[in-house]
Design a protein around this motif. Structure first.
Motif, PDB file in Angstrom:
ATOM      1  N   THR A  22     -25.338  38.428  -5.687  1.00 19.34           N
ATOM      2  CA  THR A  22     -24.213  38.735  -6.816  1.00 19.34           C
ATOM      3  C   THR A  22     -23.650  37.531  -5.019  1.00 19.34           C
ATOM      4  OG1 THR A  22     -23.713  40.425  -4.823  1.00 19.34           O
ATOM      5  CG2 THR A  22     -24.034  41.128  -7.266  1.00 19.34           C
ATOM      6  N   GLU A  23     -21.919  37.166  -5.185  1.00 20.88           N
ATOM      7  CA  GLU A  23     -21.652  36.570  -4.484  1.00 20.88           C
ATOM      8  C   GLU A  23     -20.635  37.229  -3.473  1.00 20.88           C
ATOM      9  OE1 GLU A  23     -21.073  32.795  -2.398  1.00 20.88           O
ATOM     10  OE2 GLU A  23     -22.817  32.956  -4.119  1.00 20.88           O
ATOM     11  N   SER A  24     -20.423  37.045  -2.034  1.00 18.49           N
ATOM     12  CA  SER A  24     -19.022  37.811  -1.792  1.00 18.49           C
ATOM     13  C   SER A  24     -18.654  36.202  -1.181  1.00 18.49           C
ATOM     14  CB  SER A  24     -19.761  38.549  -0.197  1.00 18.49           C
ATOM     15  OG  SER A  24     -20.103  38.027   0.659  1.00 18.49           O
ATOM     16  N   PRO A  25     -17.428  37.224   0.051  1.00 18.08           N
ATOM     17  CA  PRO A  25     -16.322  36.198   0.195  1.00 18.08           C
ATOM     18  C   PRO A  25     -17.357  35.583   1.145  1.00 18.08           C
ATOM     19  CG  PRO A  25     -15.229  38.197   0.017  1.00 18.08           C
ATOM     20  CD  PRO A  25     -16.241  37.963  -0.379  1.00 18.08           C
ATOM     21  N   SER A  26     -18.172  35.821   2.096  1.00 15.53           N
ATOM     22  CA  SER A  26     -18.886  35.633   3.620  1.00 15.53           C
ATOM     23  C   SER A  26     -20.646  34.769   2.780  1.00 15.53           C
ATOM     24  CB  SER A  26     -19.226  36.623   4.537  1.00 15.53           C
ATOM     25  OG  SER A  26     -20.139  37.810   3.884  1.00 15.53           O
ATOM     26  N   GLY A  27     -20.729  34.718   1.383  1.00 13.74           N
ATOM     27  CA  GLY A  27     -22.024  33.994   1.255  1.00 13.74           C
ATOM     28  C   GLY A  27     -22.374  35.055   0.409  1.00 13.74           C
ATOM     29  N   PRO A  28     -23.816  34.099  -0.028  1.00 16.02           N
ATOM     30  CA  PRO A  28     -24.100  35.928  -1.024  1.00 16.02           C
ATOM     31  C   PRO A  28     -25.477  36.486  -0.555  1.00 16.02           C
ATOM     32  CG  PRO A  28     -25.920  33.610  -0.984  1.00 16.02           C
ATOM     33  CD  PRO A  28     -24.293  33.564   0.026  1.00 16.02           C
ATOM     34  N   LYS A  29     -24.415  37.433  -1.008  1.00 17.48           N
ATOM     35  CA  LYS A  29     -26.012  38.528  -0.921  1.00 17.48           C
ATOM     36  C   LYS A  29     -26.608  39.071  -2.127  1.00 17.48           C
ATOM     37  CE  LYS A  29     -22.057  40.292   1.728  1.00 17.48           C
ATOM     38  NZ  LYS A  29     -22.525  40.095   3.289  1.00 17.48           N
ATOM     39  N   ALA A  30     -28.161  39.959  -1.444  1.00 15.70           N
ATOM     40  CA  ALA A  30     -28.522  40.063  -2.442  1.00 15.70           C
ATOM     41  C   ALA A  30     -28.848  41.581  -2.763  1.00 15.70           C
ATOM     42  CB  ALA A  30     -30.007  39.262  -2.539  1.00 15.70           C
ATOM     43  N   VAL A  31     -29.313  42.830  -3.691  1.00 14.02           N
ATOM     44  CA  VAL A  31     -30.156  43.803  -3.310  1.00 14.02           C
ATOM     45  C   VAL A  31     -31.043  44.182  -4.702  1.00 14.02           C
ATOM     46  CG1 VAL A  31     -28.689  46.146  -4.391  1.00 14.02           C
ATOM     47  CG2 VAL A  31     -27.286  44.408  -3.015  1.00 14.02           C
ATOM     48  N   GLU A  32     -31.827  44.824  -4.077  1.00 17.36           N
ATOM     49  CA  GLU A  32     -33.187  44.694  -4.637  1.00 17.36           C
ATOM     50  C   GLU A  32     -33.642  46.185  -4.025  1.00 17.36           C
ATOM     51  OE1 GLU A  32     -37.804  42.949  -4.507  1.00 17.36           O
ATOM     52  OE2 GLU A  32     -36.850  43.409  -3.024  1.00 17.36           O
ATOM     53  N   GLY A  33     -33.633  46.862  -5.286  1.00 16.25           N
ATOM     54  CA  GLY A  33     -34.575  48.651  -5.106  1.00 16.25           C
ATOM     55  C   GLY A  33     -33.519  49.571  -3.984  1.00 16.25           C
ATOM     56  N   GLY A  34     -32.141  49.964  -4.256  1.00 18.96           N
ATOM     57  CA  GLY A  34     -31.285  49.881  -3.871  1.00 18.96           C
ATOM     58  C   GLY A  34     -31.406  49.271  -1.889  1.00 18.96           C
ATOM     59  N   GLY A  35     -31.837  48.271  -1.352  1.00 17.12           N
ATOM     60  CA  GLY A  35     -32.167  47.488  -0.543  1.00 17.12           C
ATOM     61  C   GLY A  35     -31.082  46.829  -0.465  1.00 17.12           C
ATOM     62  N   HIS A  36     -30.324  46.395   0.699  1.00 14.60           N
ATOM     63  CA  HIS A  36     -29.708  45.067   0.875  1.00 14.60           C
ATOM     64  C   HIS A  36     -29.851  44.308   2.142  1.00 14.60           C
ATOM     65  CE1 HIS A  36     -25.674  44.006   0.686  1.00 14.60           C
ATOM     66  NE2 HIS A  36     -25.196  43.650   1.621  1.00 14.60           N
ATOM     67  N   LEU A  37     -30.149  43.525   1.329  1.00 15.40           N
ATOM     68  CA  LEU A  37     -30.327  41.819   1.669  1.00 15.40           C
ATOM     69  C   LEU A  37     -28.762  41.218   1.986  1.00 15.40           C
ATOM     70  CD1 LEU A  37     -33.919  40.998   0.882  1.00 15.40           C
ATOM     71  CD2 LEU A  37     -32.905  41.843   3.196  1.00 15.40           C
ATOM     72  N   SER A  38     -28.291  40.692   2.919  1.00 15.48           N
ATOM     73  CA  SER A  38     -27.366  39.611   3.474  1.00 15.48           C
ATOM     74  C   SER A  38     -27.405  38.112   3.435  1.00 15.48           C
ATOM     75  CB  SER A  38     -26.480  40.335   3.701  1.00 15.48           C
ATOM     76  OG  SER A  38     -26.582  40.883   5.078  1.00 15.48           O
ATOM     77  N   TRP A  39     -26.266  36.880   3.570  1.00 14.12           N
ATOM     78  CA  TRP A  39     -26.412  36.325   3.618  1.00 14.12           C
ATOM     79  C   TRP A  39     -25.190  35.647   4.683  1.00 14.12           C
ATOM     80  CZ3 TRP A  39     -30.466  37.125   0.328  1.00 14.12           C
ATOM     81  CH2 TRP A  39     -31.740  37.126   0.763  1.00 14.12           C
ATOM     82  N   GLU A  40     -24.714  35.800   5.473  1.00 12.18           N
ATOM     83  CA  GLU A  40     -23.667  35.243   5.456  1.00 12.18           C
ATOM     84  C   GLU A  40     -23.321  34.096   6.424  1.00 12.18           C
ATOM     85  OE1 GLU A  40     -20.608  38.813   7.744  1.00 12.18           O
ATOM     86  OE2 GLU A  40     -22.634  39.075   8.333  1.00 12.18           O
ATOM     87  N   ARG A  41     -22.518  33.573   5.612  1.00 13.05           N
ATOM     88  CA  ARG A  41     -21.710  31.972   5.743  1.00 13.05           C
ATOM     89  C   ARG A  41     -20.557  32.250   6.877  1.00 13.05           C
ATOM     90  NH1 ARG A  41     -22.611  29.588  -0.211  1.00 13.05           N
ATOM     91  NH2 ARG A  41     -25.056  29.416  -0.102  1.00 13.05           N
ATOM     92  N   GLY A  42     -20.296  30.426   7.380  1.00 13.83           N
ATOM     93  CA  GLY A  42     -19.319  30.114   8.456  1.00 13.83           C
ATOM     94  C   GLY A  42     -19.129  30.810   9.712  1.00 13.83           C
ATOM     95  N   THR A  43     -18.481  30.200  10.262  1.00 11.74           N
ATOM     96  CA  THR A  43     -17.978  31.101  12.013  1.00 11.74           C
ATOM     97  C   THR A  43     -17.502  31.729  11.963  1.00 11.74           C
ATOM     98  OG1 THR A  43     -16.230  28.947  12.031  1.00 11.74           O
ATOM     99  CG2 THR A  43     -18.849  28.466  12.436  1.00 11.74           C
ATOM    100  N   ALA A  44     -16.544  32.621  10.910  1.00 12.19           N
ATOM    101  CA  ALA A  44     -15.444  33.720  11.653  1.00 12.19           C
ATOM    102  C   ALA A  44     -16.585  34.416  11.621  1.00 12.19           C
ATOM    103  CB  ALA A  44     -15.081  33.784   9.548  1.00 12.19           C
ATOM    104  N   GLY A  45     -15.597  35.286  12.706  1.00 14.04           N
ATOM    105  CA  GLY A  45     -16.447  36.471  13.260  1.00 14.04           C
ATOM    106  C   GLY A  45     -17.548  35.615  14.843  1.00 14.04           C
ATOM    107  N   LEU A  46     -17.553  34.257  14.959  1.00 18.81           N
ATOM    108  CA  LEU A  46     -18.602  34.373  16.227  1.00 18.81           C
ATOM    109  C   LEU A  46     -17.363  33.373  16.694  1.00 18.81           C
ATOM    110  CD1 LEU A  46     -21.318  32.565  13.232  1.00 18.81           C
ATOM    111  CD2 LEU A  46     -20.926  34.445  14.019  1.00 18.81           C
ATOM    112  N   THR A  47     -18.948  33.111  18.073  1.00 14.42           N
ATOM    113  CA  THR A  47     -18.078  31.815  18.662  1.00 14.42           C
ATOM    114  C   THR A  47     -19.299  31.233  19.634  1.00 14.42           C
ATOM    115  OG1 THR A  47     -17.581  34.064  20.355  1.00 14.42           O
ATOM    116  CG2 THR A  47     -17.608  32.044  21.338  1.00 14.42           C
ATOM    117  N   ALA A  48     -18.787  29.620  19.564  1.00 15.05           N
ATOM    118  CA  ALA A  48     -19.745  28.754  19.650  1.00 15.05           C
ATOM    119  C   ALA A  48     -19.840  28.994  21.260  1.00 15.05           C
ATOM    120  CB  ALA A  48     -18.796  27.225  20.225  1.00 15.05           C
ATOM    121  N   ALA A  49     -21.178  28.506  21.220  1.00 14.92           N
ATOM    122  CA  ALA A  49     -22.137  28.880  22.275  1.00 14.92           C
ATOM    123  C   ALA A  49     -23.009  27.715  22.599  1.00 14.92           C
ATOM    124  CB  ALA A  49     -22.854  30.456  22.466  1.00 14.92           C
ATOM    125  N   PRO A  50     -22.681  26.224  22.774  1.00 15.65           N
ATOM    126  CA  PRO A  50     -24.184  25.957  22.830  1.00 15.65           C
ATOM    127  C   PRO A  50     -24.741  25.537  23.805  1.00 15.65           C
ATOM    128  CG  PRO A  50     -21.739  24.265  22.835  1.00 15.65           C
ATOM    129  CD  PRO A  50     -21.335  26.315  22.750  1.00 15.65           C
TER     130      PRO A  50
END
Length: 154
Positions: A22-50
């Protein structure tokens, strides 16, 4: 530099969609057999640390990261005296360190190292990544140099 990894990453995302994605605001989310895998996208909530990596060895140095416990990605090779900047991002609440791909998928880092060209794994020097929850992320600099018979990066 990241193209092969992105192909593998996209394959994993497509595979996840086959088990219920399924798609969420932060990126795709996959669910399998009660487990939860998520892929978040973007820099919201992150701090750059080159992270700047300088080669002071007089030789070619190759740098890599490991992602997802099983995949190593080439960050590039540095000739003598060269510097690369690795665009790292940190989630300060957890201390997790990420690279972002071309779609801004967050790819958590397990490990980072550099080694002498042609023998990068055998001569590797692990680069310590700050992973402290609740601590503000800062840009960093690492210098790789030959000490004795080995390579050090600190």
């Amino acid at each position: 530099m990241f193209s092969r990894f992105f192909q593998v990453w996209r394959f994993l995302l497509v595979s996840a969609s086959l088990v219920g994605c399924t798609e969420s605001p932060s990126g795709p989310k996959a669910v399998e057999g009660g487990g939860h895998l998520s892929w978040e996208r973007g820099t919201a909530g992150l701090t750059a640390a080159p992270l700047e990596i300088d080669n002071h060895t007089g030789k070619v140095v190759a740098c890599f990261v490991s992602l997802a416990h099983w995949y190593s990605m080439d960050l590039g090779s540095l000739t003598a005296g060269e510097r690369i900047t690795v665009p790292l991002w940190v989630e300060e609440d957890t201390g997790t360190v990420f690279l972002l791909n071309d779609q801004e998928d967050r790819m958590p880092l397990d490990n980072m190292w550099c080694g002498l060209g042609g023998e990068a794994w055998e001569t590797r020097a692990v680069i310590a990544l700050e992973r402290r929850a609740g601590v503000a992320a800062q840009p960093g600099q690492v210098v790789c140099a030959v000490e004795g018979e080995g390579l050090v990066c600190r």
